[in-house]
Design a protein around this motif. Structure first.
Motif, PDB file in Angstrom:
ATOM      1  N   UNK A  60       0.862  -1.178   0.000  1.00 24.39           N
ATOM      2  CA  UNK A  60       0.000   0.000   0.000  1.00 24.39           C
ATOM      3  C   UNK A  60       0.901   1.232   0.000  1.00 24.39           C
ATOM      4  N   UNK A  61       0.661   2.151  -0.930  1.00 22.39           N
ATOM      5  CA  UNK A  61       1.415   3.397  -0.982  1.00 22.39           C
ATOM      6  C   UNK A  61       0.416   4.544  -0.949  1.00 22.39           C
ATOM      7  N   UNK A  62       0.340   5.221   0.184  1.00 23.07           N
ATOM      8  CA  UNK A  62      -0.602   6.330   0.330  1.00 23.07           C
ATOM      9  C   UNK A  62       0.154   7.543   0.850  1.00 23.07           C
ATOM     10  N   UNK A  63       0.025   8.658   0.128  1.00 21.69           N
ATOM     11  CA  UNK A  63       0.603   9.925   0.556  1.00 21.69           C
ATOM     12  C   UNK A  63      -0.541  10.845   0.947  1.00 21.69           C
ATOM     13  N   UNK A  64      -0.395  11.486   2.097  1.00 20.89           N
ATOM     14  CA  UNK A  64      -1.438  12.405   2.542  1.00 20.89           C
ATOM     15  C   UNK A  64      -0.843  13.796   2.734  1.00 20.89           C
ATOM     16  N   UNK A  65      -1.638  14.793   2.367  1.00 16.90           N
ATOM     17  CA  UNK A  65      -1.208  16.185   2.459  1.00 16.90           C
ATOM     18  C   UNK A  65      -2.309  17.015   3.102  1.00 16.90           C
ATOM     19  N   UNK A  66      -1.903  17.985   3.906  1.00 19.69           N
ATOM     20  CA  UNK A  66      -2.830  18.955   4.473  1.00 19.69           C
ATOM     21  C   UNK A  66      -2.249  20.333   4.190  1.00 19.69           C
ATOM     22  N   UNK A  67      -2.963  21.122   3.400  1.00 24.04           N
ATOM     23  CA  UNK A  67      -2.478  22.445   2.976  1.00 24.04           C
ATOM     24  C   UNK A  67      -1.078  22.342   2.355  1.00 24.04           C
ATOM     25  N   UNK A  68      -0.898  21.363   1.492  1.00 20.78           N
ATOM     26  CA  UNK A  68       0.354  21.092   0.769  1.00 20.78           C
ATOM     27  C   UNK A  68       1.509  20.663   1.675  1.00 20.78           C
ATOM     28  N   UNK A  69       1.252  20.339   2.917  1.00 21.13           N
ATOM     29  CA  UNK A  69       2.274  19.824   3.830  1.00 21.13           C
ATOM     30  C   UNK A  69       2.111  18.307   3.891  1.00 21.13           C
ATOM     31  N   UNK A  70       3.186  17.581   3.600  1.00 24.18           N
ATOM     32  CA  UNK A  70       3.140  16.119   3.612  1.00 24.18           C
ATOM     33  C   UNK A  70       2.980  15.636   5.053  1.00 24.18           C
ATOM     34  N   UNK A  71       1.825  15.075   5.351  1.00 21.27           N
ATOM     35  CA  UNK A  71       1.557  14.547   6.698  1.00 21.27           C
ATOM     36  C   UNK A  71       1.934  13.072   6.704  1.00 21.27           C
ATOM     37  N   UNK A  72       3.214  12.805   6.957  1.00 18.25           N
ATOM     38  CA  UNK A  72       3.719  11.430   6.834  1.00 18.25           C
ATOM     39  C   UNK A  72       3.141  10.486   7.875  1.00 18.25           C
ATOM     40  N   UNK A  73       2.640  11.021   8.982  1.00 24.61           N
ATOM     41  CA  UNK A  73       2.006  10.175   9.996  1.00 24.61           C
ATOM     42  C   UNK A  73       0.492  10.126   9.827  1.00 24.61           C
ATOM     43  N   UNK A  74      -0.012  10.664   8.726  1.00 27.92           N
ATOM     44  CA  UNK A  74      -1.453  10.596   8.438  1.00 27.92           C
ATOM     45  C   UNK A  74      -2.237  11.622   9.215  1.00 27.92           C
ATOM     46  N   UNK A  75      -3.340  11.178   9.775  1.00 28.53           N
ATOM     47  CA  UNK A  75      -4.219  12.064  10.521  1.00 28.53           C
ATOM     48  C   UNK A  75      -5.666  11.751  10.229  1.00 28.53           C
TER      49      UNK A  75
END
Length: 195
Positions: A60-75
């Motif tokens: 599984x490869x999932x990248x998450x971003x919040x306001x263009x900031x890479x949230x590597x620990x998710x959320x």
């Protein structure tokens, strides 16, 4: 990026946005469906943008971003996305009768659904709340919005593209069967050890 000393430059741009980024992540893999599932929705000044494509791998490869900031620990945005993906695939598989034709007794787990998944989840939130100073985990309450949007958009996509839905569900069913076979083998080995 421009190095003015040597006049070298490199442009980082994906004209298709995150859908093009997902294609790039799957560049050397065999994809289950050629066009990524992409949607963008706005509600209450919160923008949710998601691109999803499956490949034949087991990771599984999932990248998450919040306001263009890479949230590597998710959320909360990633939690909402994963919950909606699992629920949507299970409900579509049940309602369309694919689980019966594939002889799957119970529903699929989250791990089954996410096997071979490549996705990018991006949210734009006013006044985001992050956990810690490094901003690696989003704490803003966007789980419900992301979950609703993902549920609607992927459900609509599956209704309009039943062939893609069947391929995605077939891959998840194979993962469920492999998980069940591994569990049975483990149980059998334990019983032999006890005897």
């Amino acid at each position: 990026i421009m190095d003015e000393r040597t006049e070298k430059s490199h442009v980082f741009l994906y004209k298709g946005g995150i859908a093009e980024f997902v294609k790039h992540l799957n560049k050397n893999k065999t994809v289950v469906h050629t066009t990524p599932i992409y949607f963008e929705r706005v509600s209450e000044s919160i923008t949710v943008e998601v691109a999803v494509q499956y490949n034949d791998s087991y990771n599984e490869t999932v990248y998450s971003f919040a306001n263009n900031i890479n949230t590597i620990d998710g959320g909360t945005h990633l939690t909402g996305f994963r919950a909606a993906l699992t629920r949507t695939i299970n409900s579509y598989g049940q309602s369309s009768g694919l689980f019966k034709t594939m002889k799957l007794g119970s529903g699929l787990s989250g791990d089954d659904v996410r096997e071979g998944l490549v996705a990018v989840v991006s949210v734009k939130v006013p006044q985001p709340q992050f956990e810690g100073q490094t901003k690696t985990k989003l704490n803003s309450d966007v789980k419900g919005i992301v979950e609703n949007f993902t549920n609607e958009a992927i459900g609509e996509f599956f209704e309009q593209n039943p062939a893609v839905a069947k391929k995605v569900i077939s891959k998840a069913v194979d993962a469920a069967r492999a998980r069940e076979a591994a569990r049975k083998a483990r149980d059998l080995t334990r019983r032999k050890g006890a005897l």
